[in-house]
Motif scaffolding. Structure first.
Motif, PDB file in Angstrom:
ATOM      1  N   VAL A  81       0.868  -1.173   0.000  1.00 54.78           N
ATOM      2  CA  VAL A  81       0.000   0.000   0.000  1.00 54.78           C
ATOM      3  C   VAL A  81       0.900   1.216   0.000  1.00 54.78           C
ATOM      4  CG1 VAL A  81      -1.875   1.173   1.183  1.00 54.78           C
ATOM      5  CG2 VAL A  81      -1.584  -1.289   1.436  1.00 54.78           C
ATOM      6  N   GLU A  82       0.726   2.089  -0.990  1.00 53.83           N
ATOM      7  CA  GLU A  82       1.594   3.261  -1.068  1.00 53.83           C
ATOM      8  C   GLU A  82       0.920   4.519  -0.570  1.00 53.83           C
ATOM      9  OE1 GLU A  82       3.260   3.383  -5.039  1.00 53.83           O
ATOM     10  OE2 GLU A  82       4.799   1.954  -4.368  1.00 53.83           O
ATOM     11  N   ASP A  83      -0.395   4.549  -0.660  1.00 50.41           N
ATOM     12  CA  ASP A  83      -1.087   5.739  -0.192  1.00 50.41           C
ATOM     13  C   ASP A  83      -2.520   5.425   0.217  1.00 50.41           C
ATOM     14  OD1 ASP A  83      -0.853   8.671   0.172  1.00 50.41           O
ATOM     15  OD2 ASP A  83      -2.610   8.645  -1.145  1.00 50.41           O
ATOM     16  N   ILE A  84      -2.953   6.089   1.285  1.00 51.61           N
ATOM     17  CA  ILE A  84      -4.332   5.949   1.751  1.00 51.61           C
ATOM     18  C   ILE A  84      -4.954   7.339   1.725  1.00 51.61           C
ATOM     19  CG2 ILE A  84      -5.821   5.263   3.674  1.00 51.61           C
ATOM     20  CD1 ILE A  84      -3.384   3.630   4.754  1.00 51.61           C
ATOM     21  N   ASP A  85      -5.973   7.511   0.888  1.00 51.79           N
ATOM     22  CA  ASP A  85      -6.676   8.792   0.863  1.00 51.79           C
ATOM     23  C   ASP A  85      -7.984   8.617   1.631  1.00 51.79           C
ATOM     24  OD1 ASP A  85      -8.159  11.069   0.268  1.00 51.79           O
ATOM     25  OD2 ASP A  85      -7.153  11.325  -1.666  1.00 51.79           O
ATOM     26  N   LEU A  86      -7.957   9.030   2.906  1.00 49.12           N
ATOM     27  CA  LEU A  86      -9.116   8.803   3.775  1.00 49.12           C
ATOM     28  C   LEU A  86     -10.319   9.613   3.329  1.00 49.12           C
ATOM     29  CD1 LEU A  86      -7.318   8.827   7.257  1.00 49.12           C
ATOM     30  CD2 LEU A  86      -8.266   6.833   6.095  1.00 49.12           C
ATOM     31  N   LYS A  87     -10.079  10.790   2.780  1.00 50.16           N
ATOM     32  CA  LYS A  87     -11.175  11.680   2.372  1.00 50.16           C
ATOM     33  C   LYS A  87     -11.909  11.113   1.158  1.00 50.16           C
ATOM     34  CE  LYS A  87     -10.614  15.112   5.303  1.00 50.16           C
ATOM     35  NZ  LYS A  87      -9.207  15.197   5.698  1.00 50.16           N
ATOM     36  N   LYS A  88     -11.126  10.748   0.121  1.00 53.04           N
ATOM     37  CA  LYS A  88     -11.733  10.255  -1.115  1.00 53.04           C
ATOM     38  C   LYS A  88     -12.018   8.755  -1.075  1.00 53.04           C
ATOM     39  CE  LYS A  88      -9.508  13.697  -4.091  1.00 53.04           C
ATOM     40  NZ  LYS A  88      -8.232  13.853  -4.807  1.00 53.04           N
ATOM     41  N   GLN A  89     -11.569   8.100  -0.018  1.00 49.73           N
ATOM     42  CA  GLN A  89     -11.721   6.650   0.133  1.00 49.73           C
ATOM     43  C   GLN A  89     -11.072   5.874  -1.003  1.00 49.73           C
ATOM     44  OE1 GLN A  89     -15.870   7.178   2.648  1.00 49.73           O
ATOM     45  NE2 GLN A  89     -15.624   5.434   1.314  1.00 49.73           N
ATOM     46  N   ILE A  90      -9.827   6.267  -1.315  1.00 46.78           N
ATOM     47  CA  ILE A  90      -9.104   5.596  -2.399  1.00 46.78           C
ATOM     48  C   ILE A  90      -7.730   5.140  -1.898  1.00 46.78           C
ATOM     49  CG2 ILE A  90      -7.881   6.045  -4.588  1.00 46.78           C
ATOM     50  CD1 ILE A  90     -10.307   7.633  -5.464  1.00 46.78           C
ATOM     51  N   LEU A  91      -7.369   3.933  -2.273  1.00 44.84           N
ATOM     52  CA  LEU A  91      -6.062   3.380  -1.920  1.00 44.84           C
ATOM     53  C   LEU A  91      -5.190   3.306  -3.158  1.00 44.84           C
ATOM     54  CD1 LEU A  91      -7.438   0.333   0.036  1.00 44.84           C
ATOM     55  CD2 LEU A  91      -6.424   2.382   1.044  1.00 44.84           C
ATOM     56  N   THR A  92      -3.897   3.587  -2.998  1.00 45.54           N
ATOM     57  CA  THR A  92      -2.959   3.403  -4.099  1.00 45.54           C
ATOM     58  C   THR A  92      -2.022   2.259  -3.730  1.00 45.54           C
ATOM     59  OG1 THR A  92      -3.073   5.756  -4.507  1.00 45.54           O
ATOM     60  CG2 THR A  92      -1.297   4.554  -5.600  1.00 45.54           C
ATOM     61  N   VAL A  93      -1.914   1.321  -4.661  1.00 47.78           N
ATOM     62  CA  VAL A  93      -1.156   0.099  -4.404  1.00 47.78           C
ATOM     63  C   VAL A  93       0.026   0.050  -5.379  1.00 47.78           C
ATOM     64  CG1 VAL A  93      -1.332  -2.416  -4.459  1.00 47.78           C
ATOM     65  CG2 VAL A  93      -3.224  -1.058  -3.558  1.00 47.78           C
TER      66      VAL A  93
END
Lengths: 571, 571
Positions: A81-93
């Motif tokens: 997991v490289e990034d967690i965008d809590l606001k937009k509810q999107i994960l970058t893998v």
């Protein structure tokens, strides 16, 4: 579209993450939720038994369990997991074979990424201290220990042999103590297969910051454990801690230095970077959650559990980072996620712990269960029974029992299953007085000083002559590398130094492909050819804005083979 | 001083080397001879069972046996032999932790270094084909196979998924066939744990130069084996061979191309370099020995056996490179060495072979023993019994039988036990038409062209525009690497290409420590900043003797962060 299954994504494949997935598979039907788990490995590590990989008393693949089999209905993504965008509810893998990142949208998120060993601010630790958290760590350590034994068996110098046979563990908690106990057992047992090491003592040292080991347990048991370990030959240094390390030794806060080639450190812990950078309330460096394990400000949407979360029970007790707690946290989180998906009763975390268990090596352990304290052989049986029962799946249970039986019957494995040998461009740390290389050594690496100063000596007829001092951005060691000659000077660190090491293979590839890189060293060679004698040293100067490395003593050589004529290229 | 023990040194820890040491321990007393064995690993690999590591039907450390336990009286040196001086009777051994070579004098020498897989003259094979000889090879393959399955499970593109699920083996001898059989069994069996792969076919291809597989066996059995393998879904391509490879596909002599991410090659074999450079008579590329296994011109002093020797029996039969022969060669050599040390009867090699055995995966094998041909399940039992019996030591036998039983009861292991991930400066080969990277890809490596040409394309609104052609010593890909941007052009190989790949981490370390290296790319950045538009391409020129890389399309960026002002440094 309310009939679409909700996307539940779990980050992390430890006790907390995997248990959550398992409970969710029971609580939610496929049409209610699609469960995805992201973990950098495709297996779950049974941490309590990980130290047994060192001695091989449990086979490598038996302390782990494939996540796909534990959670058959869960989509596993073996990436980071490289990034967690809590606001937009999107994960970058992270990307796989194809250099494309994967982006995932989630409805409900579970953060159970555990923690990492963080050597920040401890010079030389990243380069020289081995962490002990993953299966890879355990394999690396095991192979390293076999390597030092093999080398010690060949080594003639008693001082170096002693250094090779010294093993240091930083951290006297459960993890550190169990690793040291296994390591000590293993070395003691396989040493008899080494013709020259049979009667050679080895040295095991545990360094603990507090005034006793096992702070997780009562003092009585900790003191018992100390006695057992000391009886088995383990030195315990209290009220001290690791400060720095080089490839040759561990350096403690007190100034004590331990010459060693094996340094393991189980402390200190920090959050993984992707969790660290999350913009949400934290407490003591961990993610703050309520008793429903919901992340503050993201209730009903994000849960955090395991070692990366700061959790209090409904009674207000601070929850320790252990497996038994992680499993119960997973139940609570799973119930609450199910409630968020399809309604129903919510749960709060109230588990107060059953006790603690620590292995001290073969036939000895300490345990504190439901308030009762047990130690010695009985505790060791208890340890094995309890952890075996908790291992999920009959397959693993049978395999582990078989391994244990075979380990009682036969001597431990001794094969070094190393796959890759250390190579590539890397950093190294040196402390004042360290010898970086010695006159007469083989030269297969070159060095670029990033920080600090070193001295160049020539040894002749037993006398040392100081030839030069080198500082940041200066190079040395490249000439022995261009030829097949040995080093003809000794380099000693004058201050603490950070150095970039470039191995021969990389050096040659770069020199051929990036001419400007090669030119730096051609020029060096030219200057040395002009300077003539190896003794003629000039002060470091600059050339076209670059520092000119002063001629180091490997300088009888002319221009490098295969490089342009040894005159400065016109620019 | 004739009472000093003779120095007997054995090079190589395969069947031949280890068996020689074992016999010598029986034949000679400690005061007669000191036995030393040099091997790069501290274990002996039981080659016939090595393919079973792929499926995990035998545990990793159970197909190997520690040499120290097999030959308790032998000094083991876990290093590599770098040089053999037959005249002076001196060996040079690679350095260990200390950068010093070890030199050893010998009275009697046994060369049993086996052979290596040599991809010389086959473009891209070194970079992309996996050999299968050592335990490390087997572990790397197993982990790679699990990796492609994990990636295939995540991959949306059916073409790429098919490529990830294609496995190619070059070489249809015993080794190639057994690897493919195990690989096929393993993939078929674990696929059901992958939610999206359950119903997806996988492709297994064996490429064999002859007109049938298993040239070591009778035609009847070979054809039986072909039928079995084909029934199990393995494609067999005959009368063709591997010619080249890229990271995306295997290329055959006939022009056939097989898109795949997994390519194993068991052919062709060559002598290890240290044996190749020996100045002594050779035959068919192997060391020529007499029937006493003595090296020609060094009789009574040097013996050569196993796969690196060209041996004929007393009856004149050419001896094949199999384990059963190697073990008998060891007996002959050991008797003759003992005779040379303390006198006694000499022996000549007359073993004509007992038969051949080949496994075809679970429940099937082919065997030809004492002239009798057996195939199918019976041959498979025979295979297991014979090889189990030949495995030395009760410990291993018990462990292997246990592993086999557990493998019958439980599904195969699925944990990826990868320790190190590929990294560092490396080479890669591309064939004409190959995409090196695609617009929109993440950029975490830069490329230096060593050989060949490529084209730079920009894709816009579905159309491809050719922006430039790049040739040897030109660079590309560095801009996406300096920023965190994705590639904004596609690079396609125009001819066959050899490229040096520099990963981001190495690139940044070098840029910081060797300013001249960084300047090459600063200048590139400056030129691009001046050029302004990404579309403005100049022809490649030269700058101060270095080729100036033409601006590649990732060029909207200004000078690199942290680098000197974007004007050319005065020199």
């Amino acid at each position: 579209m309310s009939t679409d299954p909700k996307q539940v994504v779990i980050l992390g494949g430890g006790f907390a993450g995997v248990s959550t997935a398992r409970y969710l598979e029971k609580l939610l039907r496929a049409e209610q939720a699609s469960i995805t788990l992201i973990n950098r490995e495709n297996y779950w590590v049974y941490q309590p038994m990980l130290p047994e990989v060192i001695s091989g008393s449990i086979g490598l693949t038996n302390v782990v369990s494939p996540i796909r089999r534990l959670c058959p209905r869960t989509n596993l993504i073996m990436r980071e997991v490289e990034d967690i965008d809590l606001k937009k509810q999107i994960l970058t893998v992270s990307p796989g074979f194809r250099p494309r990142q994967l982006q995932l949208r989630y409805d409900h998120l579970v953060i159970a990424l555990g923690n990492i060993t963080d050597f920040h601010g401890m010079p030389g630790m990243i380069e020289n201290a081995m962490p002990f958290r993953t299966l890879a760590d355990a394999m690396v350590l095991r192979n390293h220990v076999i390597h030092v034994l093999e080398e010690a068996d060949v080594e003639e110098d008693p001082k170096l042999r002693r250094q090779l046979l010294t093993f240091v563990v930083g951290g006297g908690g459960f993890s550190g103590v169990e690793v040291m106990a296994e390591l000590n057992d293993f070395v003691r047992s396989v040493k008899r297969n080494y013709l020259r090491l049979r009667n050679e003592p080895h040295r095991c040292v545990v360094v603990q910051a507090g005034d006793r080991i096992l702070p997780e347990m009562s003092e009585t048991l900790a003191l018992f454990a100390q006695r057992i370990l000391r009886k088995r030959g383990v030195e315990i240094i209290l009220n001290d801690r690791l400060k720095a390390a080089t490839s040759e030794r561990a350096i403690l806060q007190s100034g004590t230095e331990i010459p060693c080639k094996t340094l393991i450190s189980t402390v200190p812990s920090a959050l993984p970077p992707v969790v660290q950078k999350l913009d949400c309330p934290k407490e003591g460096g961990k993610l703050l959650v309520n008793t429903g394990l919901e992340l503050k400000d993201y209730e009903g949407n994000v849960w955090a559990l395991g070692d990366c979360a700061s959790i209090k029970t409904v009674a207000g007790t601070k929850v320790p980072p252990t497996a038994q707690h992680a499993i119960r946290e997973a139940t609570t989180a799973a119930i609450n996620i199910a409630a968020a998906v399809r309604g129903g009763k919510r749960a709060e975390f109230g588990f107060e712990g059953l006790g603690t268990l620590g292995s001290l090596g073969h036939g000895a352990a300490v345990a504190q269960i439901f308030g009762v304290r047990v130690s010695g052989l009985l505790a060791w049986f208890l340890w094995r029974c309890i952890y075996l029962m908790k291992m999920p799946g009959l397959n693993r249970k049978v395999r582990i029992v078989t391994d244990w039986l075979l380990h009682l019957l036969f001597p431990p494995e001794l094969a070094q299953t190393k796959v890759a040998f250390e190579s590539g461009i890397r950093n190294q740390h040196f402390e004042p007085g360290d010898i970086i290389f010695q006159q007469g050594d083989l030269g297969d690496t070159m060095y670029v000083i990033e920080d600090g100063e070193c001295e160049v000596f020539r040894e002749q007829k037993g006398e040392q002559e100081l030839l030069a001092t080198l500082g940041p951005r200066e190079y040395f060691g490249e000439m022995a590398l261009l030829s097949d000659r040995t080093r003809n000077a000794t380099i000693r660190a004058h201050t603490a130094m950070d150095i970039l090491i470039i191995p021969k293979a990389d050096f040659n590839k770069l020199r051929q492909s990036v001419p400007a890189f090669g030119h730096v060293f051609t020029e060096l060679a030219t200057r040395r050819a002009v300077a003539g004698s190896p003794q003629s040293f000039a002060e470091p100067g600059t050339l076209g804005g670059y520092p000119i490395p002063i001629p180091t003593p490997e300088s009888e050589l002319g221009p490098m083979p295969g490089s342009p004529p040894a005159t400065r290229a016109k620019r």
